[in-house]
Enzyme design. Structure first.
Site, PDB file in Angstrom:
ATOM      1  N   ALA A 179       0.810  -1.206   0.040  1.00  0.00           N
ATOM      2  CA  ALA A 179      -0.033   0.003   0.021  1.00  0.00           C
ATOM      3  C   ALA A 179       0.987   1.355   0.289  1.00  0.00           C
ATOM      4  O   ALA A 179       0.637   2.258  -0.893  1.00  0.00           O
ATOM      5  CB  ALA A 179      -0.767  -0.076   1.207  1.00  0.00           C
ATOM      6  N   ASP A 180       1.910   1.112   0.927  1.00  0.00           N
ATOM      7  CA  ASP A 180       2.722   2.615   1.097  1.00  0.00           C
ATOM      8  C   ASP A 180       3.525   2.637  -0.229  1.00  0.00           C
ATOM      9  O   ASP A 180       3.701   3.703  -0.817  1.00  0.00           O
ATOM     10  CB  ASP A 180       3.571   2.056   1.969  1.00  0.00           C
ATOM     11  CG  ASP A 180       3.158   2.448   3.620  1.00  0.00           C
ATOM     12  OD1 ASP A 180       2.238   3.279   3.524  1.00  0.00           O
ATOM     13  OD2 ASP A 180       3.557   1.818   4.553  1.00  0.00           O
ATOM     14  N   VAL A 181       4.256   1.330  -0.942  1.00  0.00           N
ATOM     15  CA  VAL A 181       4.985   1.405  -2.047  1.00  0.00           C
ATOM     16  C   VAL A 181       4.076   1.905  -3.433  1.00  0.00           C
ATOM     17  O   VAL A 181       4.486   2.905  -4.239  1.00  0.00           O
ATOM     18  CB  VAL A 181       5.866   0.337  -2.340  1.00  0.00           C
ATOM     19  CG1 VAL A 181       6.334   0.333  -3.553  1.00  0.00           C
ATOM     20  CG2 VAL A 181       6.767   0.138  -1.279  1.00  0.00           C
TER      21      VAL A 181
END
Length: 392
Positions: A179-181
């Site tokens: 999700a972050d990347v």
């Protein structure tokens, strides 16, 4: 011309300055990509630094310093300035830095920078060409606007954990912070589009990305399947819901990934591995048949592949033109001759560690790989340098 400017001069974002007010992963991943493309990324860190400087073990250590491997992994090609925005001096320096910047990237909770006088409305009025990029857990509106966002929360709420994992198993988080990347990649694209638009309009834009909707977008075919049919996706392990065989297969000494994407490849697969009985079975002649008879095919295929080693299977399939690859651990990844030839791991000088190794930027432009111009910075490594530049 400083060394960093000279090194960036041939890169697409040479001459673009980024005021980086981000920390942890999503924002730093975005600004690292912008730095890779040649932008002068100035990482504004509070006293004590980015949270991830303390995330460990593991740490890399030398007599002169100690750095978190987590921080090192997403902060190449940046400069660090340590500023306390709670002080008049720190806020004044931040404002001067923003005034010289083309892009501001932040991942505070929505409204935080507004309260400091550094929100979009105030800064757009003062600096109309500034591109203002915001990253949050749930977006700038809606009932969850003020919630803190973390990767694991987004993976769960966005449905990803419900269809990831083994058949019949519990919900499972993907092993990296996807999700972050992915959100960091999406906001990078939005920033590049806003810079392109600025060339036409002369005006900066506000762009924003949130973790929840990034996970939903990342679901792609799983989401599309649900929207088209109402069928709720469930975990299928390493298999593919619509293509068989496609995924991880066991052999005599390990595992191999295969991608038999059409019926012609299926026939070549069977010939290459001498699976004559499977190749002749009408139940498996078409992809639809293989999907409908997945369990029977898996049982028969497992028995047929057990006599081969991983290297034997790969050699046979490569000769036959059937896509395949090993399931590597990380040591095997970086020992792979192709990965070594591509220079994916780069050893760079570091201010406190002496040397450290980071991954290379993931692009080539004009047929050339992009350089690691700067090692991840120590906390405040460039504060004096940057403050001096602001006075010039």
């Amino acid at each position: 011309m400083t060394e960093s400017v000279a090194a960036a001069s041939g890169l697409p974002l040479s001459g673009i300055r980024v005021a980086d007010f981000t920390r942890v992963l999503t924002g730093p991943f975005c600004t690292m990509l912008l730095g890779d493309l040649g932008a002068d990324v100035i990482k504004i860190e509070p006293p004590g630094g980015d949270d991830t400087r303390a995330w460990g073990p593991p740490f890399q250590e030398s007599p002169e310093g100690r750095e978190s491997s987590y921080f090192l992994s997403v902060n190449r090609n940046k400069r660090s300035v340590e500023l306390d925005l709670k002080t008049p001096e720190g806020m004044a320096a931040a404002r001067e830095l923003i005034a010289t910047s083309d892009v501001l990237v932040e991942n505070f909770r929505p409204g935080t920078l507004d309260r400091l006088g550094l929100g979009w409305d105030a800064l757009h009025a003062a600096h109309p060409r500034l591109v203002y990029a915001s990253i949050s857990g749930f977006g700038l509106s809606g009932p969850y606007r003020d919630r803190a966002g973390y990767d694991v929360i987004a993976q769960g709420m966005g449905g990803m954990m419900s269809y990831n994992g083994d058949v019949g198993g519990p919900p499972l988080r993907v092993g990296v912070a996807v999700a972050d990347v992915f959100a960091g990649s999406l906001i990078t694209q939005a920033i590049l589009a806003a810079l392109f638009q600025r060339e036409r309009s002369g005006q900066g834009e506000r762009v924003d990305v949130n973790l929840l909707e990034s996970v939903i977008a990342l679901g792609s075919s799983q989401v599309g399947r649900y929207l088209a049919t109402g069928e709720i996706p469930v975990p299928v392990g390493n298999d593919h819901r619509s293509i068989v065989p496609y995924g991880t297969v066991a052999c005599g000494d390990g595992f191999v990934n295969i991608a038999v994407g059409n019926d012609a490849l299926w026939r070549r697969f069977c010939v290459a591995l001498e699976l004559d009985e499977l190749g002749a079975d009408p139940r498996f002649a078409t992809n639809e048949g293989r999907v409908n008879n997945r369990a029977e095919l898996d049982t028969l295929m497992l028995a047929g592949l057990a006599r081969y080693t991983r290297q034997e299977i790969m050699a046979r399939l490569e000769r036959a033109g059937v896509p395949c690859g090993p399931v590597n651990n990380m040591a095997e990844v970086f020992d792979d001759p192709h990965v070594r030839a591509r220079g994916v791991a780069v050893r760079v000088e570091h201010a406190s560690l002496g040397h450290t190794t980071v991954t290379s930027p993931p692009w080539e432009i004009g047929g050339q790989p992009l350089p690691v111009r700067r090692a991840p910075p120590t906390l405040g490594q460039h504060t004096a340098e940057i403050l001096k530049e602001l006075k010039e």
